[in-house]
Design a protein around this motif. Structure first.
Motif, PDB file in Angstrom:
ATOM      1  N   SER A 265       0.838  -1.210   0.000  1.00 55.15           N
ATOM      2  CA  SER A 265       0.000   0.000   0.000  1.00 55.15           C
ATOM      3  C   SER A 265       0.869   1.255   0.000  1.00 55.15           C
ATOM      4  CB  SER A 265      -0.966  -0.023   1.180  1.00 55.15           C
ATOM      5  OG  SER A 265      -0.320   0.331   2.355  1.00 55.15           O
ATOM      6  N   ARG A 269       0.471   3.797  -3.078  1.00 53.00           N
ATOM      7  CA  ARG A 269      -0.036   5.139  -2.780  1.00 53.00           C
ATOM      8  C   ARG A 269       0.845   6.208  -3.428  1.00 53.00           C
ATOM      9  NH1 ARG A 269      -0.117   4.685   2.330  1.00 53.00           N
ATOM     10  NH2 ARG A 269      -2.289   4.034   2.409  1.00 53.00           N
ATOM     11  N   VAL A 311       2.687  16.681   0.208  1.00 48.99           N
ATOM     12  CA  VAL A 311       1.827  15.883   1.087  1.00 48.99           C
ATOM     13  C   VAL A 311       2.200  14.405   1.001  1.00 48.99           C
ATOM     14  CG1 VAL A 311      -0.529  15.070   1.398  1.00 48.99           C
ATOM     15  CG2 VAL A 311      -0.093  17.488   1.133  1.00 48.99           C
ATOM     16  N   GLN A 312       2.505  13.919  -0.196  1.00 49.00           N
ATOM     17  CA  GLN A 312       2.842  12.500  -0.321  1.00 49.00           C
ATOM     18  C   GLN A 312       4.162  12.175   0.359  1.00 49.00           C
ATOM     19  OE1 GLN A 312       0.884  10.078  -1.125  1.00 49.00           O
ATOM     20  NE2 GLN A 312      -0.651  11.673  -1.379  1.00 49.00           N
ATOM     21  N   VAL A 315       3.233  12.047   3.906  1.00 50.57           N
ATOM     22  CA  VAL A 315       2.452  10.858   4.227  1.00 50.57           C
ATOM     23  C   VAL A 315       3.352   9.634   4.314  1.00 50.57           C
ATOM     24  CG1 VAL A 315       0.823   9.244   3.197  1.00 50.57           C
ATOM     25  CG2 VAL A 315       0.210  11.625   3.398  1.00 50.57           C
ATOM     26  N   LEU A 318       5.273   9.955   7.538  1.00 51.52           N
ATOM     27  CA  LEU A 318       4.414   9.798   8.708  1.00 51.52           C
ATOM     28  C   LEU A 318       3.991   8.349   8.888  1.00 51.52           C
ATOM     29  CD1 LEU A 318       1.955  12.799   8.796  1.00 51.52           C
ATOM     30  CD2 LEU A 318       3.568  12.088  10.530  1.00 51.52           C
ATOM     31  N   LEU A 319       3.572   7.726   7.805  1.00 52.25           N
ATOM     32  CA  LEU A 319       3.106   6.340   7.908  1.00 52.25           C
ATOM     33  C   LEU A 319       4.229   5.428   8.378  1.00 52.25           C
ATOM     34  CD1 LEU A 319       0.825   5.875   4.804  1.00 52.25           C
ATOM     35  CD2 LEU A 319       0.158   5.819   7.172  1.00 52.25           C
TER      36      LEU A 319
ATOM     37  N   ILE B  47      -4.119  13.433   8.433  1.00 55.78           N
ATOM     38  CA  ILE B  47      -3.378  13.065   7.220  1.00 55.78           C
ATOM     39  C   ILE B  47      -3.225  11.547   7.145  1.00 55.78           C
ATOM     40  CG2 ILE B  47      -1.075  13.080   6.206  1.00 55.78           C
ATOM     41  CD1 ILE B  47      -0.871  15.972   6.685  1.00 55.78           C
ATOM     42  N   LEU B  48      -2.940  10.934   8.282  1.00 57.39           N
ATOM     43  CA  LEU B  48      -2.820   9.470   8.296  1.00 57.39           C
ATOM     44  C   LEU B  48      -4.136   8.818   7.894  1.00 57.39           C
ATOM     45  CD1 LEU B  48      -0.720   8.738  11.483  1.00 57.39           C
ATOM     46  CD2 LEU B  48      -0.088   8.419   9.106  1.00 57.39           C
ATOM     47  N   ALA B  51      -4.773   9.221   4.287  1.00 56.83           N
ATOM     48  CA  ALA B  51      -3.918   8.346   3.488  1.00 56.83           C
ATOM     49  C   ALA B  51      -4.484   6.931   3.440  1.00 56.83           C
ATOM     50  CB  ALA B  51      -2.505   8.329   4.057  1.00 56.83           C
ATOM     51  N   PHE B  52      -4.980   6.447   4.581  1.00 55.25           N
ATOM     52  CA  PHE B  52      -5.560   5.108   4.584  1.00 55.25           C
ATOM     53  C   PHE B  52      -6.827   5.055   3.735  1.00 55.25           C
ATOM     54  CE2 PHE B  52      -3.240   4.461   8.701  1.00 55.25           C
ATOM     55  CZ  PHE B  52      -2.385   3.519   8.187  1.00 55.25           C
ATOM     56  N   GLU B  54      -7.645   6.943   1.133  1.00 56.21           N
ATOM     57  CA  GLU B  54      -7.435   7.036  -0.311  1.00 56.21           C
ATOM     58  C   GLU B  54      -6.631   5.855  -0.838  1.00 56.21           C
ATOM     59  OE1 GLU B  54      -5.288  10.427  -1.578  1.00 56.21           O
ATOM     60  OE2 GLU B  54      -3.384   9.688  -0.837  1.00 56.21           O
ATOM     61  N   GLY B  55      -5.965   5.135   0.075  1.00 56.35           N
ATOM     62  CA  GLY B  55      -5.232   3.946  -0.365  1.00 56.35           C
ATOM     63  C   GLY B  55      -6.136   2.929  -1.035  1.00 56.35           C
TER      64      GLY B  55
END
Lengths: 339, 70
Positions: A265, A269, A311-312, A315, A318-319, B47-48, B51-52, B54-55
């Motif tokens: 993922s 993404r 942002v990506q 992200v 962050l993830l 944001i997290l 992100a999940f 839109e994944g």
């Protein structure tokens, strides 16, 4: 930059003792950043080779379909990076080229900025200090003091690299300068956004997965790692405890599956966002015929893509940071209890 | 309805993800309004979550599109 933080990050070179006892040695950190950049490059190579072969194979497969599509819908951005040259049987794609340019550019940029370190930074050094310090305090607020010391090099590198790779991919000329195909369109552009290639994003996700495993084992130990995944949490006794063991075993299996899907993922993404962005810019440039429309209409979307690139990168960082925090939480609970 | 073909699943996934992102954004701005001091923490959380959400669309696009290298 506050004096305390300067000392902490090791930027303060006033006294040798301060410099040595600082929690962070700026030079060592720069070296680490460079090392991981090189690692990223090396890690990207096999994947890129594999991807190129795959691409060639799939091209042969879908050739008739592609021809039909070509007549219908003009010329679309290919989903895979295009191979440019093959010196000594080693394929070089346009995305790999951009990856190398960005990596070399960042290394040179960092070298020049830190050649003459000054107490009162200005210019390039100031920019890097602002970036690194900002990232450090931001990550510290999310994953905690102890973990950030150990893992900062990775997250900072991944953020900086993805950010600049995304923005370099937006420079006009990337994707429009290249070898012409038989139909008059650009068939093989010399440059293509580094993250518009699934191999690159997958390579980064796999590097993270490896680091994640190592960090998890380091902070929990092999037994603690398994316990963290499968052992029941909370205080229960008697028959309920037996039930909880079964329930948490099942939960652990689900957890393992979700962990295994993380690299997929993560890479999808990033690739999806950047590739879709490039596609959208192309589509918008074709929306209205004529040169004025093809210049004016993409402009608002161009700014959106700048935002998406930032942002990506955020992200992804962050993830990965949160995933790391979730598995290393055992040590953090005691440290965080004092706050 | 017989004429509706193509990647309907991607459209549905995009619809769901868009609704999800909208809900997250609405709740996040509401939360910032209630507690402006926690703006950074809320930003990270949202944001997290976005992100999940839109994944899902990317899974729908990549795993269900015909012609994807297999």
């Amino acid at each position: 930059m506050s004096p305390a933080l300067r000392t902490k990050l090791g930027f303060n070179r006033g006294g040798i003792t301060v410099f040595r006892s600082g929690l962070f040695d700026a030079l060592a950190m720069m070296r680490l950043i460079k090392v991981i950049l090189v690692l990223l490059l090396v890690a990207g190579l096999p994947a890129a080779v594999w991807g190129a072969q795959e691409a060639v194979l799939s091209e042969a497969h879908t050739d008739p379909v592609a021809h039909v599509e070509d007549h219908k819908a003009e010329h679309v951005l290919p989903a895979h990076a295009v191979e440019l040259w093959r010196p000594f049987g080693f394929p070089i794609t346009n995305s790999m080229l951009v990856t190398w340019i960005v990596a070399v550019g960042l290394i040179v940029f960092a070298q020049i900025a830190t050649r003459r370190m000054q107490d009162v930074p200005s210019g390039l050094q100031n920019f890097w200090e602002w970036l690194v310090e900002g990232l450090y305090s931001f990550l510290e607020g999310i994953i905690g003091q102890d973990l950030v010391k150990k893992t900062f090099w990775f997250f900072a590198t991944i953020f900086i690299f993805i950010l600049f790779a995304n923005w370099v991919g937006l420079i006009p000329g990337v994707g429009t300068i290249g070898y012409k195909g038989p139909d008059g369109h650009i068939a093989a552009p010399w440059f293509r956004g580094a993250n518009a290639d699934l191999n690159m994003t997958l390579a980064m996700a796999m590097v993270f997965f490896l680091c994640w495993t190592i960090w998890a084992l380091q902070s929990n130990g092999p037994i603690g790692f398994l316990k963290h995944l499968f052992a029941p949490k909370g205080e229960t006794t008697g028959l309920l405890k037996l039930l909880m063991i079964v329930v948490f075993l099942a939960v652990g299996v689900l957890e393992v599956i979700s962990i295994l899907f993380r690299p997929v993922s993560l890479s999808f993404r990033l690739y999806g966002n950047i590739f879709a962005g490039e596609n959208m810019l192309e589509a918008m440039a074709r929306l209205v015929p004529g040169w004025l429309g093809s210049i004016l209409i993409p402009i608002p979307f161009y700014f959106m893509e700048l935002l998406v690139g930032l942002v990506q990168a955020l992200v992804f960082m962050l993830l990965t940071a949160v995933f790391t925090m979730l598995i290393c939480q055992h040590d953090e609970e005691h440290a965080g209890a004092h706050h | 309805m017989a004429q509706v073909t193509g990647n309907i699943h991607v459209g549905l996934a995009a619809l769901g993800a868009a609704i999800g992102v909208g809900l997250i954004g609405a709740k996040a701005s509401e939360a910032v309004g209630r507690n402006p001091g926690a703006a950074t923490k809320i930003l990270v959380q949202s944001i997290l979550a976005i992100a999940f959400a839109e994944g899902i669309v990317f899974f729908a696009i990549f795993l269900a599109t015909r012609g994807w290298p297999s």
